[in-house]
Design a protein around this motif. Structure first.
Motif, short mmCIF file in Angstrom:
data_model
loop_
_atom_site.label_atom_id
_atom_site.label_comp_id
_atom_site.label_asym_id
_atom_site.label_seq_id
_atom_site.Cartn_x
_atom_site.Cartn_y
_atom_site.Cartn_z
N ASP A 167 0.83 -1.21 0.00
CA ASP A 167 0.00 0.00 0.00
C ASP A 167 0.86 1.26 0.00
O ASP A 167 1.22 1.77 1.07
CB ASP A 167 -0.93 -0.01 1.22
CG ASP A 167 -1.89 1.18 1.17
OD1 ASP A 167 -1.85 1.94 0.18
OD2 ASP A 167 -2.66 1.36 2.13
N ASN B 219 0.03 4.15 -0.41
CA ASN B 219 -0.69 5.31 0.16
C ASN B 219 -0.10 5.74 1.49
O ASN B 219 -0.05 6.93 1.80
CB ASN B 219 -2.16 4.96 0.40
CG ASN B 219 -2.95 5.11 -0.88
OD1 ASN B 219 -3.05 6.20 -1.41
ND2 ASN B 219 -3.49 4.00 -1.37
N TYR C 46 2.96 7.81 0.90
CA TYR C 46 2.66 9.09 0.25
C TYR C 46 1.73 9.99 1.08
O TYR C 46 1.57 11.16 0.77
CB TYR C 46 2.13 8.87 -1.17
CG TYR C 46 3.29 8.63 -2.12
CD1 TYR C 46 4.25 9.61 -2.34
CD2 TYR C 46 3.47 7.40 -2.74
CE1 TYR C 46 5.33 9.40 -3.17
CE2 TYR C 46 4.56 7.17 -3.59
CZ TYR C 46 5.48 8.18 -3.78
OH TYR C 46 6.57 7.96 -4.59
N SER C 47 1.15 9.43 2.14
CA SER C 47 0.32 10.32 2.98
C SER C 47 1.17 11.14 3.94
O SER C 47 0.71 12.14 4.49
CB SER C 47 -0.73 9.51 3.75
OG SER C 47 -0.07 8.63 4.63
N ILE D 297 -0.26 9.80 -5.01
CA ILE D 297 0.74 8.85 -5.51
C ILE D 297 1.17 9.25 -6.92
O ILE D 297 0.32 9.42 -7.80
CB ILE D 297 0.15 7.42 -5.54
CG1 ILE D 297 -0.19 6.96 -4.12
CG2 ILE D 297 1.12 6.45 -6.20
CD1 ILE D 297 -0.83 5.59 -4.05
N GLU E 23 -1.61 -2.80 -6.14
CA GLU E 23 -1.56 -1.45 -5.54
C GLU E 23 -0.36 -0.64 -6.01
O GLU E 23 -0.46 0.56 -6.21
CB GLU E 23 -1.51 -1.56 -4.01
CG GLU E 23 -2.84 -1.86 -3.34
CD GLU E 23 -3.81 -0.68 -3.39
OE1 GLU E 23 -3.38 0.45 -3.68
OE2 GLU E 23 -5.02 -0.91 -3.16
#
Ligand code: CNA
Length: 298
Positions: free
Chosen positions: A77, A79, A82-83, A166, A189
């Motif tokens: 994941d 995400n 990148y969060s 992303i 993903e």
């Protein structure tokens, strides 16, 4: 704004700060280890101190903040990475007085190598030559597609990182869309995701580190470690691999108890850089806009 720097020497007191100054003057093969602490004055958090990135992540509810930099987690994941990656994104074309000090050592022909654990690439802005630098954990300077290995300039994905989205590989775009529109619509993903070329847990260090560390250990005549908790192998083990008789100096905000140094200057490393230059003499002038502000009286 001159802040107090406290000093510690080994109990046997073989070395004093005066010895360190003499050694810097006579040395011409200084091995410098640097870490996140040399960039915190620009607002990039370090990892492990109380204000650091890991405590901020814990506040976000991540049980093991190191997972953010785990390769398997990234593939499962992206995400998560990148969060929060925006928090450690380097500011552009700027560097700290400590970086300027490293540049000064280089200009005076004293720098054997700067082994940096930093990924912000600020050494480049400070003018540290590629040959003098080992970016032990890679850097944000470039990014690579995890699927087709297409490489781009790191700055090309900075805006996505800032917007917490992303970044995808332009070369994999068509194939990705095809997968999305296929019968089951399944796309892994991390398919076509660009990953900054920083070394994640689970990845090996750049080969340059292994290629030259042994010779540098044999050649160095002074070790200076700055702004690092020395908790990450194998960089941390450089300190204990230094040949006997080579003086070891630590410049750090917090004490480090698991490694032994001949002299420790505790405090902010920009102040330490300024302090050392003041004591080293007139020809040691830091070329940095903040130098006059932090210099103060000797
Ligand atoms: P760390 O474990 O977070 O330790 C940082 C050390 O720096 C601590 O011991 C602090 O006391 C000290 N420190 C913080 N601010 C200052 C200051 N102004 N002056 C002097 N000392 C200070 O970070 P390490 O570098 O030891 O750990 C290695 C990790 C951190 C690498 O994998 C890096 O990629 C990673 N990292 C890099 C950056 C960056 O590139 N700027 C930022 C955050 C993390």
């Amino acid at each position: 704004m001159k802040r107090v720097i406290s000093m510690r020497t080994r109990l046997d007191d073989v070395y004093s700060v005066d010895h360190v100054l003499d050694k810097i003057k006579s040395a011409n093969r200084i091995l410098l280890i640097t870490g996140a602490g040399i960039s915190t004055s620009l607002g990039i958090p370090d990892f492990r101190s109380s204000q650091g990135f890991y405590s901020q992540l814990q506040n976000l509810g991540l049980s093991d903040p190191q997972e953010v930099f785990d390769l398997d987690f990234f593939h499962t994941d992206p995400n998560i990475f990148y969060s929060i990656a925006y928090m450690i994104l380097p500011p552009e074309k700027t560097y700290t007085p400590m970086h300027a000090f490293i540049r000064l050592l280089q200009d005076k022909g004293k720098l054997l190598r700067n082994y940096t654990q930093n990924i912000d690439n600020l050494e480049m802005y400070a003018g540290i030559e590629k040959d003098k630098l080992v970016q032990c954990h890679g850097s944000f300077a470039t990014a690579t597609c995890v699927t087709c290995k297409y490489k781009v300039n790191g700055e090309d994905i900075f805006s996505s990182i800032r917007e917490k989205v992303i970044p995808y590989c332009p070369k994999c775009d068509k194939a990705r869309k095809k997968l999305l529109n296929s019968d089951d619509g399944y796309v892994p993903e991390s398919y076509g995701v660009m990953k900054p070329d920083i070394t994640f847990f689970g990845e090996s260090l750049p080969s340059r580190f292994h290629d030259i560390i042994r010779q540098d250990l044999a050649d160095c005549d002074l070790l200076i470690s700055v702004g690092t908790s020395l908790k990450v192998a194998p960089v941390a083990s450089i300190v204990e691999s230094i040949p006997p008789g080579i003086p070891q100096v630590l410049l750090n905000r917090d004490p480090i108890d698991h490694c032994s140094f001949d002299v420790t200057l505790l405090g902010y490393c920009d102040d330490a850089a300024s302090y050392l230059c003041n004591r080293l003499g007139e020809e040691w002038n830091l070329d940095h806009p903040l130098y006059d502000k932090i210099r103060g009286p000797n």
